[in-house]
Write an enzyme that holds these catalytic residues in place. Structure first.
Site: not given
Length: 673
Positions: A258, A297
């Site tokens: 990720e 993120c």
């Protein structure tokens, strides 16, 4: 604050790192918070300990037993959350930011525990899909199953969510039955180490199931095998370096990433200034810029609006940003704290410079301003504008990982889709619209490039979790630049730490392997009605075989009159015969289900508390007037919901007088454990 040396947790013991230790500074004022290092650790030995001690200990437990451990760990975090909040401030995060990290992390543990107890069997093997018939007689079948991988999950986490980032990986890993070795980012390792201490001191973790590295990973990767999983959160450059490790390639080590993500948010063409959707869009962009000082993120990096609305969007965002007080995160008046470190602030300023050099211009905030406490890593939220986003590649390629977003125009829906997808893969995207047509066109055109998409409007805003909140029941991850992987997503996330295997054998063998009843597998006929037994007194395969009941024309016609279901196949013999399916009038499917319940239900109060539903219903053979039907009710699996209730899944098989299967389904009942 006293400077402490962080300890590693290896071989079920706390161990200091040796040699040169790195100093971690407070984001608030730059003062030293902790010393960290992992020198002297036997990294290969840690993997062996996980494989030889942690894995076997976890695999002895059922999914439900592991789920209860996960819940207990979440409760332990909640019981000592105030200790963690105090450390949280040193990361630059406000209490609101810390709530997402600390209590959000515990909530993720609770969610996976609940999912595990509700959706997984109280067994060691997870079935994947239905039985696949491989022979005419049914003596040879196939079944896909999941079993835990037999090594360790190496979790490499980012600095921005030191508690949640660890727990969102740890929950599905432990539920799968796999031990973990956690490596937090150094900048906030002290908060992660404190959370690990809480979990270790709870006494709930089996030996070897959790280890912690608070410094570098040394030669850990040299000892990986094809049974290990690496789950990484961080930059694309570091992900590429780790993916390219020769052992990862040679051993085909599972790698979950990720990474960088230039997430977009889009103001719909219908959402003009003055509409609720316009106001919601502006509010969400500002929120995503300032929560965690934009160090998320999933934060909105590209805010897109119809060209005609762009000036209004810029002005509205600028006005809201002007009201944001930046400073000491311990100050309740401050809406935004500090970035995690001076180095991180310098990097954000560098990326802003790249964006402005490519043509974007700063329209709110001063990148060089230094609000807050001297020595702290503070900066103002920065809004940029790019009037020609197709001529400025940097706004789609450069991520300033801080309180930074760029507004840009789009011409029409096709242009909006293309701009959103120009990010080449993101974790999250949001669309603000009240138009179903706009939502359909946009989502269908852009979904392939984005891991999670939120359509927000006046109807769901009050209950929405917002653009940037990953949820344990939904996948977190995205294609392309975002890493090409998935985390969480409920039971989907658990399967990342398991191996899917196709098993071929007899129904009896597969039932024994899976610890669940398989159609065609062995049954144990019992004389006492199973509804008179507590869940703990029922065994997989226990079966009640009922007497038969003949279905008559009068039954069918009464059912039709009583329910109003007068479909021709039940009422018109000639029309039924004319169909390619039936030989004449047939019994209603729901009549068959109702009569089946009448055959197997025990009427008196007892351990069965309620029928909570049925699943996988199939009607296989028509039942004609004059045919008889009987039922075989078999315990398929059991799940414990709480200390007071559990769920029994029953295989219901309905046969006619020729022993042909008329219908089959799974019945769910809530039972006393």
């Amino acid at each position: 604050m006293k400077t402490q040396q962080l300890l590693n947790y290896a071989f079920d013991q706390w161990q200091p790192g040796e040699g040169n230790l790195a100093e971690i500074a407070s984001a608030i004022d730059g003062s030293p918070v902790a010393l960290t290092g992992s020198g002297g650790l036997d990294f290969g030995g840690m993997l062996r300990h996980a494989r030889e001690v942690g894995g076997p200990a976890l695999r002895k437990l059922t999914f439900h037993e592991r789920a209860r451990i996960i819940k207990g760990l979440g409760l332990a975090i909640m019981a000592r959350k105030e200790e963690l909040y105090e450390l949280n401030y040193q990361t630059g995060a406000t209490r609101k930011d810390g709530w997402i990290d600390i209590e959000g992390g515990a909530g993720t543990m609770f969610s996976f525990s609940s999912k595990g107890r509700r959706e997984l069997p109280d067994a060691h093997v997870l079935l994947d899909g239905a039985v696949e018939p491989l022979s005419k007689s049914g003596s040879f079948i196939g079944q896909h199953i999941y079993t835990p991988l037999q090594s360790a999950a190496v979790h490499i986490n980012a600095f921005n969510f030191p508690v949640w980032g660890m727990l969102e990986k740890l929950a599905p890993t432990l539920l799968a039955g796999m031990p973990a070795i956690v490596k937090p980012a150094s900048a906030t390792a002290y908060l992660c180490e404190a959370a690990v201490r809480v979990m270790v001191e709870s006494g709930l973790l089996p030996p070897g199931s959790l280890q912690l590295i608070v410094g570098g990973v040394g030669d850990l990767f040299d000892h990986l095998t094809g049974q290990d999983v690496v789950s990484f959160t961080g930059s694309a450059s570091t992900a590429l370096k780790l993916r390219s490790h020769p052992v990862v390639s040679r051993e085909s080590v599972k790698f979950v990433a990720e990474q960088d993500s230039l997430n977009a948010s889009l103001l719909g063409p219908d959402a003009a200034p003055g509409t609720p959707e316009f106001d919601l869009f502006v509010k969400e962009v500002v929120n995503e810029m300032t929560v965690k000082a934009g160090q998320k993120c999933t934060a909105i990096r590209r805010a897109m609006a119809p060209a005609g609305y762009l000036d209004a969007v810029e002005a509205a965002i600028r006005d809201r940003l002007a009201a944001i007080k930046v400073g000491d995160p311990r100050d309740k008046e401050c809406r935004m704290g500090a970035l995690v470190s001076l180095g991180q602030r310098d990097d954000v300023r560098t990326q802003i410079g790249r964006l402005t050099a490519a043509g974007a211009r700063v329209v709110a905030g001063n990148p060089d301003a230094t609000p807050g406490i001297a020595g702290g890593a503070y900066m103002e939220p920065i809004l940029l504008r790019s009037d020609d986003p197709w001529a400025n590649a940097a706004v789609h390629d450069v991520e300033a990982f801080g309180p930074v977003s760029t507004v840009m125009p789009y011409k029409d829906m096709a242009d909006a889709i293309a701009l959103a997808n120009r990010g080449m893969g993101s974790l999250a995207l949001s669309l603000f619209t009240y138009s179903p047509d706009a939502a359909r066109e946009f989502i269908q055109g852009a979904a392939a490039y984005h891991g999670r998409m939120l359509v927000l409007n006046r109807d769901n805003a009050a209950e929405s979790t917002g653009h940037g909140s990953p949820l344990p029941v939904l996948v977190h991850g995205g294609p392309g630049r975002a890493g090409g992987s998935e985390e969480m997503g409920g039971i989907r996330g658990v399967k990342h730490y398991m191996q899917r295997t196709a098993i071929q054998s007899t129904p009896a063998m597969i039932a024994a392997i899976s610890e669940q009843y398989i159609p065609g597998g062995p049954k144990h006929e019992i004389m006492q009605h199973p509804f008179r037994r507590r869940m703990s007194e029922l065994a997989i395969g226990d079966t009640l075989k009922t007497k038969s009941r003949t279905v008559t024309i009068a039954d069918i016609e009464h059912f039709a009159e009583f329910t109003g279901d007068k479909f021709y196949a039940h009422m018109d013999d000639e029309a039924a015969k004319a169909s390619p399916i039936f030989e004449g009038r047939v019994a209603h499917g729901y009549l068959i289900l109702s009569f089946a319940a009448g055959l197997f239900v025990d009427p008196d109060p007892g351990p069965v508390l309620a029928n909570t539903g049925l699943e996988n219903l199939r009607f296989l053979t028509p039942l004609y007037p004059g045919d008889s039907m009987r039922v075989e009710l078999t315990v398929r699996s059991k799940s414990l919901k709480s200390e007071d209730t559990g769920v029994v899944r029953w295989a219901v098989e309905i046969f006619n007088q020729k022993d042909e299967m008329v219908a089959t389904y799974d019945l769910l009942t809530e039972n006393v454990p």
